[in-house]
Design a protein around this motif. Sequence first.
Motif, PDB file in Angstrom:
ATOM      1  N   LEU A  28      50.054  49.852  35.489  1.00  0.00           N
ATOM      2  CA  LEU A  28      50.543  49.248  36.744  1.00  0.00           C
ATOM      3  C   LEU A  28      50.565  47.722  36.698  1.00  0.00           C
ATOM      4  CD1 LEU A  28      49.004  51.452  39.580  1.00  0.00           C
ATOM      5  CD2 LEU A  28      51.415  51.125  39.056  1.00  0.00           C
ATOM      6  N   LEU A  29      49.497  47.121  36.175  1.00  0.00           N
ATOM      7  CA  LEU A  29      49.405  45.661  36.203  1.00  0.00           C
ATOM      8  C   LEU A  29      49.983  44.992  34.962  1.00  0.00           C
ATOM      9  CD1 LEU A  29      45.878  45.061  37.771  1.00  0.00           C
ATOM     10  CD2 LEU A  29      48.088  45.418  38.894  1.00  0.00           C
ATOM     11  N   GLY A  30      50.251  45.751  33.910  1.00  0.00           N
ATOM     12  CA  GLY A  30      50.870  45.188  32.721  1.00  0.00           C
ATOM     13  C   GLY A  30      49.928  44.453  31.793  1.00  0.00           C
ATOM     14  N   MET A  31      48.623  44.672  31.942  1.00  0.00           N
ATOM     15  CA  MET A  31      47.682  44.073  31.005  1.00  0.00           C
ATOM     16  C   MET A  31      47.725  44.877  29.704  1.00  0.00           C
ATOM     17  SD  MET A  31      44.515  42.992  33.476  1.00  0.00           S
ATOM     18  CE  MET A  31      43.994  41.583  32.485  1.00  0.00           C
ATOM     19  N   HIS A  32      47.273  44.261  28.627  1.00  0.00           N
ATOM     20  CA  HIS A  32      47.274  44.906  27.321  1.00  0.00           C
ATOM     21  C   HIS A  32      45.839  45.230  26.924  1.00  0.00           C
ATOM     22  CE1 HIS A  32      51.419  43.635  27.018  1.00  0.00           C
ATOM     23  NE2 HIS A  32      51.031  42.415  27.342  1.00  0.00           N
ATOM     24  N   PHE A  47      40.881  44.443  28.564  1.00  0.00           N
ATOM     25  CA  PHE A  47      42.293  44.145  28.768  1.00  0.00           C
ATOM     26  C   PHE A  47      42.512  42.643  28.762  1.00  0.00           C
ATOM     27  CE2 PHE A  47      41.315  48.101  30.904  1.00  0.00           C
ATOM     28  CZ  PHE A  47      42.296  48.946  30.422  1.00  0.00           C
ATOM     29  N   GLU A  48      43.731  42.236  28.379  1.00  0.00           N
ATOM     30  CA  GLU A  48      44.108  40.830  28.418  1.00  0.00           C
ATOM     31  C   GLU A  48      45.555  40.701  28.859  1.00  0.00           C
ATOM     32  OE1 GLU A  48      43.463  39.135  24.548  1.00  0.00           O
ATOM     33  OE2 GLU A  48      41.289  39.100  24.827  1.00  0.00           O
ATOM     34  N   ARG A  49      45.867  39.549  29.445  1.00  0.00           N
ATOM     35  CA  ARG A  49      47.255  39.206  29.778  1.00  0.00           C
ATOM     36  C   ARG A  49      47.279  37.760  30.244  1.00  0.00           C
ATOM     37  NH1 ARG A  49      52.299  42.034  31.299  1.00  0.00           N
ATOM     38  NH2 ARG A  49      53.749  40.294  31.263  1.00  0.00           N
ATOM     39  N   GLY A  50      48.144  36.972  29.666  1.00  0.00           N
ATOM     40  CA  GLY A  50      48.334  35.601  30.119  1.00  0.00           C
ATOM     41  C   GLY A  50      47.084  34.749  30.128  1.00  0.00           C
ATOM     42  N   PRO A  64      31.164  50.855  43.448  1.00  0.00           N
ATOM     43  CA  PRO A  64      32.296  49.933  43.461  1.00  0.00           C
ATOM     44  C   PRO A  64      31.957  48.584  44.091  1.00  0.00           C
ATOM     45  CG  PRO A  64      32.652  51.724  45.017  1.00  0.00           C
ATOM     46  CD  PRO A  64      31.385  52.028  44.279  1.00  0.00           C
ATOM     47  N   ALA A  65      32.594  47.550  43.575  1.00  0.00           N
ATOM     48  CA  ALA A  65      32.460  46.197  44.131  1.00  0.00           C
ATOM     49  C   ALA A  65      33.447  46.077  45.288  1.00  0.00           C
ATOM     50  CB  ALA A  65      32.740  45.159  43.058  1.00  0.00           C
ATOM     51  N   ARG A  66      32.964  46.160  46.512  1.00  0.00           N
ATOM     52  CA  ARG A  66      33.831  46.142  47.692  1.00  0.00           C
ATOM     53  C   ARG A  66      34.082  44.724  48.212  1.00  0.00           C
ATOM     54  NH1 ARG A  66      36.768  50.299  48.112  1.00  0.00           N
ATOM     55  NH2 ARG A  66      36.858  50.152  50.357  1.00  0.00           N
ATOM     56  N   LYS A  67      33.246  43.763  47.823  1.00  0.00           N
ATOM     57  CA  LYS A  67      33.430  42.372  48.253  1.00  0.00           C
ATOM     58  C   LYS A  67      33.706  41.463  47.043  1.00  0.00           C
ATOM     59  CE  LYS A  67      33.342  38.998  51.288  1.00  0.00           C
ATOM     60  NZ  LYS A  67      34.418  38.796  52.226  1.00  0.00           N
ATOM     61  N   ALA A  68      32.813  41.493  46.054  1.00  0.00           N
ATOM     62  CA  ALA A  68      33.032  40.703  44.837  1.00  0.00           C
ATOM     63  C   ALA A  68      34.314  41.197  44.173  1.00  0.00           C
ATOM     64  CB  ALA A  68      31.850  40.869  43.889  1.00  0.00           C
ATOM     65  N   HIS A  69      35.075  40.265  43.555  1.00  0.00           N
ATOM     66  CA  HIS A  69      36.358  40.671  43.001  1.00  0.00           C
ATOM     67  C   HIS A  69      36.924  39.605  42.083  1.00  0.00           C
ATOM     68  CE1 HIS A  69      37.286  38.182  46.504  1.00  0.00           C
ATOM     69  NE2 HIS A  69      38.371  37.806  45.828  1.00  0.00           N
ATOM     70  N   PRO A  70      37.778  40.009  41.140  1.00  0.00           N
ATOM     71  CA  PRO A  70      38.590  39.024  40.436  1.00  0.00           C
ATOM     72  C   PRO A  70      39.818  38.718  41.285  1.00  0.00           C
ATOM     73  CG  PRO A  70      39.007  41.194  39.526  1.00  0.00           C
ATOM     74  CD  PRO A  70      37.941  41.350  40.585  1.00  0.00           C
ATOM     75  N   ALA A  71      40.363  37.532  41.108  1.00  0.00           N
ATOM     76  CA  ALA A  71      41.607  37.141  41.778  1.00  0.00           C
ATOM     77  C   ALA A  71      42.609  36.769  40.692  1.00  0.00           C
ATOM     78  CB  ALA A  71      41.367  35.972  42.730  1.00  0.00           C
ATOM     79  N   PHE A  72      43.687  37.532  40.604  1.00  0.00           N
ATOM     80  CA  PHE A  72      44.707  37.317  39.581  1.00  0.00           C
ATOM     81  C   PHE A  72      45.883  36.555  40.169  1.00  0.00           C
ATOM     82  CE2 PHE A  72      42.771  41.420  38.177  1.00  0.00           C
ATOM     83  CZ  PHE A  72      42.225  40.956  36.986  1.00  0.00           C
ATOM     84  N   LEU A  73      46.324  35.505  39.475  1.00  0.00           N
ATOM     85  CA  LEU A  73      47.555  34.817  39.838  1.00  0.00           C
ATOM     86  C   LEU A  73      48.720  35.607  39.254  1.00  0.00           C
ATOM     87  CD1 LEU A  73      46.637  31.080  39.173  1.00  0.00           C
ATOM     88  CD2 LEU A  73      47.057  32.166  41.391  1.00  0.00           C
ATOM     89  N   VAL A  74      49.738  35.840  40.061  1.00  0.00           N
ATOM     90  CA  VAL A  74      50.907  36.608  39.617  1.00  0.00           C
ATOM     91  C   VAL A  74      52.178  35.837  39.951  1.00  0.00           C
ATOM     92  CG1 VAL A  74      49.681  38.804  39.880  1.00  0.00           C
ATOM     93  CG2 VAL A  74      51.076  37.956  41.761  1.00  0.00           C
TER      94      VAL A  74
END
Length: 119
Positions: A28-32, A47-50, A64-74
């Motif tokens: 879905l996200l296109g990471m490799h 996984f990696e991408r960009g 599950p982490a319901r508050k902590a999260h990564p933020a991806f620039l797209v």
Amino acid sequence: MAIIGLDHVNISIPVGGEDKARAFYADLLGMHEVPKPDNLSASGCWFERGGVSLHMGADPEFTPARKAHPAFLVDDLAGLRAKLDHAGHETRDDKPVEGYDRFFAFDPFGNRVEFMQLI
């Protein structure tokens, strides 16, 4: 001593969740997916991408982490949101952040993930 960068982000997944992680983060996200070092290859996946590295670690006591999260620039926030919605992943808006359009989604394990696009 100075922090000079960010090497990777680690997100926990349940034991045996690698295929669901691949379906979300790669398909879905296109990471490799990239190989893990031999001494770390027992479970999880990376996984990696960009220039972004995401490590998925299998945790037998997963929550599950319901508050902590990564933020991806797209580069196509609306297109990604439509793709996630179509695949049945909940997306939701949050308070505005100056200079960005953004939304949150949840991966198949309930981990919160943010997606942002510069405006």
